[in-house]
Design an enzyme around this catalytic site. Structure first.
Site, mmCIF file in Angstrom:
data_model
loop_
_atom_site.group_PDB
_atom_site.id
_atom_site.type_symbol
_atom_site.label_atom_id
_atom_site.label_comp_id
_atom_site.label_asym_id
_atom_site.label_seq_id
_atom_site.Cartn_x
_atom_site.Cartn_y
_atom_site.Cartn_z
ATOM 1 N N GLY A 15 -3.492 20.551 31.787
ATOM 2 C CA GLY A 15 -3.775 21.111 30.471
ATOM 3 C C GLY A 15 -2.545 21.786 29.914
ATOM 4 N N TRP A 16 -2.691 22.359 28.743
ATOM 5 C CA TRP A 16 -1.566 23.091 28.171
ATOM 6 C C TRP A 16 -2.085 24.127 27.195
ATOM 7 C CZ3 TRP A 16 -2.800 18.068 27.183
ATOM 8 C CH2 TRP A 16 -3.227 17.779 25.886
ATOM 9 N N GLY A 17 -1.250 25.089 26.900
ATOM 10 C CA GLY A 17 -1.565 26.092 25.896
ATOM 11 C C GLY A 17 -0.368 26.222 24.972
ATOM 12 N N PHE A 19 1.844 28.366 25.172
ATOM 13 C CA PHE A 19 2.971 28.949 25.892
ATOM 14 C C PHE A 19 3.450 28.110 27.061
ATOM 15 C CE2 PHE A 19 2.259 33.744 24.867
ATOM 16 C CZ PHE A 19 2.068 33.424 23.532
ATOM 17 N N THR A 72 2.744 24.420 29.937
ATOM 18 C CA THR A 72 1.989 23.256 30.402
ATOM 19 C C THR A 72 1.519 23.574 31.813
ATOM 20 O OG1 THR A 72 4.043 22.239 31.171
ATOM 21 C CG2 THR A 72 3.192 21.494 29.046
ATOM 22 N N LYS A 113 1.675 26.526 36.500
ATOM 23 C CA LYS A 113 1.823 26.807 35.069
ATOM 24 C C LYS A 113 3.303 27.008 34.779
ATOM 25 C CE LYS A 113 0.334 30.152 31.528
ATOM 26 N NZ LYS A 113 -0.789 30.990 31.080
ATOM 27 N N ASP A 133 -8.613 38.238 25.036
ATOM 28 C CA ASP A 133 -8.631 36.886 24.452
ATOM 29 C C ASP A 133 -9.672 36.006 25.140
ATOM 30 O OD1 ASP A 133 -7.912 34.924 22.651
ATOM 31 O OD2 ASP A 133 -6.227 34.191 23.845
HETATM 32 P P1 ADP Z 1 -1.654 29.404 27.926
HETATM 33 O O1 ADP Z 1 -1.274 30.825 28.207
HETATM 34 O O2 ADP Z 1 -0.457 28.550 27.560
HETATM 35 O O3 ADP Z 1 -2.815 29.273 26.968
HETATM 36 P P2 ADP Z 1 -3.510 28.945 30.133
HETATM 37 O O4 ADP Z 1 -3.316 29.832 31.319
HETATM 38 O O5 ADP Z 1 -4.634 29.265 29.216
HETATM 39 O O6 ADP Z 1 -2.124 28.800 29.346
HETATM 40 O O7 ADP Z 1 -3.659 27.428 30.687
HETATM 41 C C1 ADP Z 1 -3.689 26.338 29.783
HETATM 42 C C2 ADP Z 1 -4.707 25.292 30.245
HETATM 43 O O8 ADP Z 1 -4.325 24.752 31.536
HETATM 44 C C3 ADP Z 1 -6.112 25.835 30.466
HETATM 45 O O9 ADP Z 1 -6.868 25.866 29.274
HETATM 46 C C4 ADP Z 1 -6.663 24.834 31.485
HETATM 47 O O10 ADP Z 1 -7.071 23.630 30.834
HETATM 48 C C5 ADP Z 1 -5.469 24.514 32.348
HETATM 49 N N1 ADP Z 1 -5.415 25.403 33.527
HETATM 50 C C6 ADP Z 1 -4.877 26.646 33.574
HETATM 51 N N2 ADP Z 1 -5.009 27.196 34.800
HETATM 52 C C7 ADP Z 1 -5.643 26.285 35.564
HETATM 53 C C8 ADP Z 1 -6.096 26.251 36.944
HETATM 54 N N3 ADP Z 1 -5.903 27.287 37.759
HETATM 55 N N4 ADP Z 1 -6.719 25.139 37.396
HETATM 56 C C9 ADP Z 1 -6.930 24.095 36.547
HETATM 57 N N5 ADP Z 1 -6.547 24.053 35.254
HETATM 58 C C10 ADP Z 1 -5.910 25.122 34.752
#
Ligand code: ADP
Ligand code: MG
Length: 431
Positions: free
Chosen positions: A28-30, A32, A34, A50, A152
């Protein structure tokens, strides 16, 4: 994107932390970062990697997240508090700069995906209750033991605990961990597309989008069962990039729009109870498949004003004392405590909306509304705490009992006039 200061391009087989972690596939990604599934050669386990964007503001946010997660993980050695655990962190240098990397335990899909797989129809009250319990355990730990406000909470930031071993999931690629280094330059721009796909993407983006849309509904219905298989419906709270200490806040303006508490809009200060407001929004969305509040800017009023109006239409008029208390109150309210630019409100209630729009049975609607309404109190200090919520009768259920689910078969025939989303009559008293 993938440029200086931005994301770090990864290919399966790429190694991190001197070879300890080997990238498998993107999870996934956000905004900030991947996030990749990686294999930890040392512990022989799958983990989530991350990789933060490299520009200083993103690095700063990652350090901030590490500060909170270290505390969270340290104080929960048994890992039972429904919060993501941080395993490791390090820096990784690539062509776009230096990236802070965080290693987490591997989790499953987000609640947003769960709702999408159910085609935005709601996931049934028994599942909603299970998930609510997990989130509340996490919030109680954050609030009463650590003094942390998440700030959030939303569907994307709650992940299901998957009991599926990623190496054994037949639908997912990589039956065995891929420990091979990729051929050639590992960081050559966009990942996941071969040259033909790239060309296609350029030429026929719109056609593809249409096709994808058609396939989506079919795929989602077949995937919904898979997503729920191998999941015990506990879940964990993730993404501490915006968290703060209750006694050391960094900014007045927090939360994602639809999950934002009224005191944030009004600039009236906040505490743990902002998370309880967002939690109620999540519970409603899980049950119905639709967001509780989707404010929109209109002719003569702003998104904020629409948001306040939607809240009052559903929850009753905001007490004058609260409405006029914030530093931004004068932008929205007159001295009588009435909205300046939206004069006519279409009053409803959560219970009515559940019955009329979502076809929930009267008794289910009444019980659910009794659980939600106190959490959506305009007075932040009156909202129940996570610990109090955990004791609420709505959550004390018998696992064997078959709970009614939200029936959305008539979703397409909803009389929109009954919903709160229709355009409003507005009076601009300044005009
Ligand atoms: P950002 O700060 O960029 O929003 P996140 O921590 O929310 O990043 O992570 C972005 C995405 O990555 C999540 O919405 C999820 O889909 C995936 N993800 C994050 N952490 C995990 C994890 N521990 N296991 C599986 N997928 C994850
Ligand atoms: Mg996120």
């Amino acid at each position: 994107g993938y440029r200086k200061g931005g994301y770090h391009a990864v290919r399966p087989g790429d190694q991190f932390a001197a070879g300890r972690y080997v990238a498998q596939r993107k999870l996934g990604w956000g905004n900030f970062s991947t996030v990749w599934l990686a294999f930890d050669v040392q512990s022989q386990k799958y983990v989530a990697l991350k990789i933060q964007k490299s520009a200083p503001e993103f690095a700063q946010a990652a350090l901030h997240e590490i500060e909170f997660l270290s505390e969270i993980t340290k104080r929960d050695p048994s890992n039972c508090k429904c919060i993501i655990q941080l395993i490791d962190h390090f820096k990784h240098t690539g062509p776009n700069g230096q990236h802070i990397c965080l290693i987490f335990e591997f989790l499953g899909d987000s609640l947003l995906k769960l709702v999408q797989y159910n085609r935005y129809k709601g996931i049934g009250f028994d599942r909603v209750k299970r998930i609510c319990k997990s989130i509340l355990v996490g919030l109680d730990y954050l609030h009463s033991e650590l003094g942390i406000i998440h700030s959030d909470l939303k569907l994307e930031n709650v992940l299901l605990v998957s009991t599926i071993d990623p190496s054994k999931d037949p639908i997912r690629s990589g039956l065995k961990p891929n420990l091979e280094r990729p051929e050639g330059n590992p960081n050559n721009g966009e990942v996941g597309l071969n040259p033909i796909e790239k060309k296609l993407k350029m030429r026929a983006r719109r056609v593809l989008a249409k096709l994808a849309e058609k396939r989506k509904s079919v795929a989602e219905s077949s995937r919904s069962e898979r997503t729920l298989d191998g999941i015990d419906l506990t879940c964990k709270i993730v993404d501490f990039g915006n968290a703060c200490w209750a006694d050391k806040q960094f900014t007045d303006f927090i939360q994602t729009r639809q999950y934002r508490a009224p005191e944030i809009i009004l600039g009236a200060g906040y505490s743990f109870s902002v998370d309880m407001w967002s939690f109620a929004c999540i519970a409603f969305e899980l049950a119905t498949g639709e967001m509780l509040f989707t404010p929109k800017e209109g002719h003569g009023y702003s998104e904020d004003e629409d948001h306040l109006a939607l809240m009052m239409e559903l929850l009753g008029k905001m007490p004058k004392k609260i409405a006029t208390m914030g530093t931004r109150s004068k932008e929205y309210f007159d001295r009588h405590g009435d909205l300046k630019r939206i004069r006519r409100l279409k009053m409803s209630s959560i219970e009515r909306i559940l019955v009329d729009k979502y076809k929930t049975s009267e008794s289910d609607a009444r019980e659910f509304a009794k659980f939600l309404c106190p959490l959506l109190d305009f007075a932040p200090e009156k909202r129940p705490t996570a610990a109090e919520c955990l004791k609420h009768p709505w959550l004390q259920y018998n696992e064997d009992k078959n709970f009614g689910s939200v029936n959305n078969n008539d979703a397409k025939n909803i009389d929109l006039a009954q919903s709160t989303g229709t355009s409003r009559n507005c009076t601009n008293i300044d005009a």
